[in-house]
Design an enzyme around this catalytic site. Structure first.
Site, PDB file in Angstrom:
ATOM      1  N   ARG A   1    -100.003   6.499 -32.113  1.00  0.00           N
ATOM      2  CA  ARG A   1     -99.261   6.101 -30.824  1.00  0.00           C
ATOM      3  C   ARG A   1    -100.099   5.220 -29.812  1.00  0.00           C
ATOM      4  O   ARG A   1     -99.887   4.691 -29.077  1.00  0.00           O
ATOM      5  CB  ARG A   1     -98.340   7.358 -30.422  1.00  0.00           C
ATOM      6  CG  ARG A   1     -97.418   7.108 -29.371  1.00  0.00           C
ATOM      7  CD  ARG A   1     -96.615   8.166 -28.971  1.00  0.00           C
ATOM      8  NE  ARG A   1     -96.897   9.448 -29.109  1.00  0.00           N
ATOM      9  CZ  ARG A   1     -97.581  10.203 -28.107  1.00  0.00           C
ATOM     10  NH1 ARG A   1     -97.857   9.445 -27.007  1.00  0.00           N
ATOM     11  NH2 ARG A   1     -97.912  11.179 -28.315  1.00  0.00           N
TER      12      ARG A   1
ATOM     13  N   ASP B   1     -86.839 -15.121 -21.944  1.00  0.00           N
ATOM     14  CA  ASP B   1     -86.580 -14.794 -23.355  1.00  0.00           C
ATOM     15  C   ASP B   1     -86.769 -15.846 -24.251  1.00  0.00           C
ATOM     16  O   ASP B   1     -85.905 -17.032 -23.835  1.00  0.00           O
ATOM     17  CB  ASP B   1     -85.300 -14.086 -23.385  1.00  0.00           C
ATOM     18  CG  ASP B   1     -85.065 -13.634 -24.901  1.00  0.00           C
ATOM     19  OD1 ASP B   1     -85.633 -14.036 -25.945  1.00  0.00           O
ATOM     20  OD2 ASP B   1     -84.133 -12.640 -25.118  1.00  0.00           O
TER      21      ASP B   1
HETATM   22  N1  PLP Z   1     -82.804 -11.751 -27.055  1.00  0.00           N
HETATM   23  C1  PLP Z   1     -82.126 -12.748 -28.143  1.00  0.00           C
HETATM   24  C2  PLP Z   1     -82.143 -13.928 -27.581  1.00  0.00           C
HETATM   25  C3  PLP Z   1     -81.840 -12.452 -29.145  1.00  0.00           C
HETATM   26  O1  PLP Z   1     -80.821 -13.270 -30.021  1.00  0.00           O
HETATM   27  C4  PLP Z   1     -81.608 -10.899 -29.528  1.00  0.00           C
HETATM   28  C5  PLP Z   1     -81.183 -10.288 -30.764  1.00  0.00           C
HETATM   29  O2  PLP Z   1     -80.504 -11.025 -31.297  1.00  0.00           O
HETATM   30  C6  PLP Z   1     -82.391 -10.131 -29.113  1.00  0.00           C
HETATM   31  C7  PLP Z   1     -83.203 -10.475 -27.431  1.00  0.00           C
HETATM   32  C8  PLP Z   1     -82.424  -8.601 -29.235  1.00  0.00           C
HETATM   33  O3  PLP Z   1     -83.435  -8.323 -30.099  1.00  0.00           O
HETATM   34  P1  PLP Z   1     -83.519  -7.339 -31.439  1.00  0.00           P
HETATM   35  O4  PLP Z   1     -82.141  -7.453 -32.076  1.00  0.00           O
HETATM   36  O5  PLP Z   1     -84.789  -7.594 -32.020  1.00  0.00           O
HETATM   37  O6  PLP Z   1     -83.447  -5.887 -30.598  1.00  0.00           O
END
Ligand code: PLP
Length: 349
Positions: A44, A155
């Site tokens: 961990r 993101d």
């Molecule tokens: N951000 C985006 C743009 C996504 O498309 C996704 C999942 O589809 C996520 C975050 C979340 O990721 P995870 O499914 O790996 O938890």
């Protein structure tokens, strides 16, 4: 670190316990013998394969990476670490991120616009966005928000570090669901936060030890194996996606692909991204038409998720009520472009 993603994807982790193995072994031990060393104590706290993956992702994004067991674990860990008073979310944002940020039990308020943000708040940008591939000008947003003390998170899941590098444009943090392109084979879940400031990454890592949000050995190993070919995959998949988007234009009412001149963010995408990416969304006239068309694809598998080597199609409104009712999202894989175009044509015929 070479600065070229083709080399960094392969050698960003050079020197981390590599011994004579050319391919990294899978380390599964949950604890370590303390007899001869003090670096490794308990999984961990530290794990060699995780450290290798983080080194590669740090090199690719030009920051300091911390990995998590899913993209959503990365979203929630970063938000809990930042503890803003207000968060801004774009209208077109991954629905899981919206669900987490707007959950009534969260301590922050959701800001109506970027102008409402003050020092300490968070601007959560997702670019390109899911599912419409809308593109935000990261450099312009950071130039406006940075001096006010607003923390900017991007993101960048749809773009990958190969197509855009938000930290070099002024963002404080970049986030990915590595379940998508970084892993690339639809067989591992994971998330990553890359911080511009290494001290922030160390604090996130310390928080991860007590939160317990560490990824499993097999997932990080598969992601490390997958990321080696990320540059090759995303560039080839983008080329195919672009051909499909061009083919669709004029045949369906609306195509959402940032590499098309008809896309509202074509100009900023051209400045900010190396290609338009490998996701093509398009709209049919109705919910029913799109839901029915999704069942007719033969090469594209009808499944959620994206970013793998195999092409997928999804009727987004079936899983996200905020998505346009007639929207189909294509995650374009590595199959021959002619076969994918023929499949789209027969599904829409
Ligand atoms: N951000 C985006 C743009 C996504 O498309 C996704 C999942 O589809 C996520 C975050 C979340 O990721 P995870 O499914 O790996 O938890």
């Amino acid at each position: 670190m070479s600065g070229d993603p083709f080399t960094d994807a392969l050698h960003g982790d050079a020197g981390i316990l590599d011994g004579v193995d050319v391919a990294p072994p899978i380390h599964v031990s949950s604890t370590y013998d303390r007899a001869d060393q003090d670096d490794l104590v308990y999984r961990r706290n530290q794990h060699v394969t995780t450290q290798r993956l983080e080194a590669v992702l740090s090199a690719l994004e030009g920051g300091s990476a911390v990995v998590y067991p899913s993209g959503m674990a990365a979203v929630s860990s970063l938000m809990r670490y930042l503890r803003p008073a207000r968060v801004y979310l774009p209208a077109d944002v991954y629905h899981g991120t919206r669900a987490f940020v707007t959950d009534q039990h969260q301590p922050w308020e959701v800001a109506a616009s970027l102008d409402d943000l003050q020092a300490g708040d968070v601007a959560w940008l997702e670019t390109p966005s899911n599912p419409k591939c809308l593109v935000t000008d990261i450099a312009a947003a950071c130039a406006e928000l940075g001096p006010k003390g607003v923390r900017v998170v991007v993101d960048s899941t749809f773009a990958t570090p190969v197509l855009q590098q938000p930290l070099s444009l002024g963002a404080d943090y970049v986030m990915h669901s590595s379940t998508k392109y970084i892993g690339g084979h639809s067989d591992a879940m994971g998330g990553v936060i890359v911080a511009a400031d290494g001290n922030r990454a160390s604090e996130l890592e310390a928080a991860r030890v007590i939160d317990g949000t560490i990824p499993g050995s097999l997932d990080v190993w598969l992601t490390l194996r997958g990321v080696r070919t990320l540059p090759l995959r995303i560039l080839h998949q983008s080329e195919t996606a672009s051909a499909i988007a061009v083919h669709l234009e004029g045949k369906v009412p609306l195509v959402w692909y940032p590499g098309l001149a008809s896309h509202p963010d074509f100009e900023v995408a051209g400045r900010q991204m190396r290609t338009g990416g490998a996701i093509v969304s398009f709209e049919l006239d109705s919910h029913e038409a799109a839901a029915a068309a999704a069942t007719r694809f033969k090469v594209f598998r009808r499944a959620t998720s994206l970013g793998g080597v195999e092409s997928l199609v999804e009727h987004r409104a079936s899983v996200n009520p905020l998505a346009p009712p007639g929207l189909l999202r294509l995650s374009v894989g590595l199959e021959a472009v002619e076969d994918l175009i023929a499949d789209v044509d027969q599904a829409l015929a």
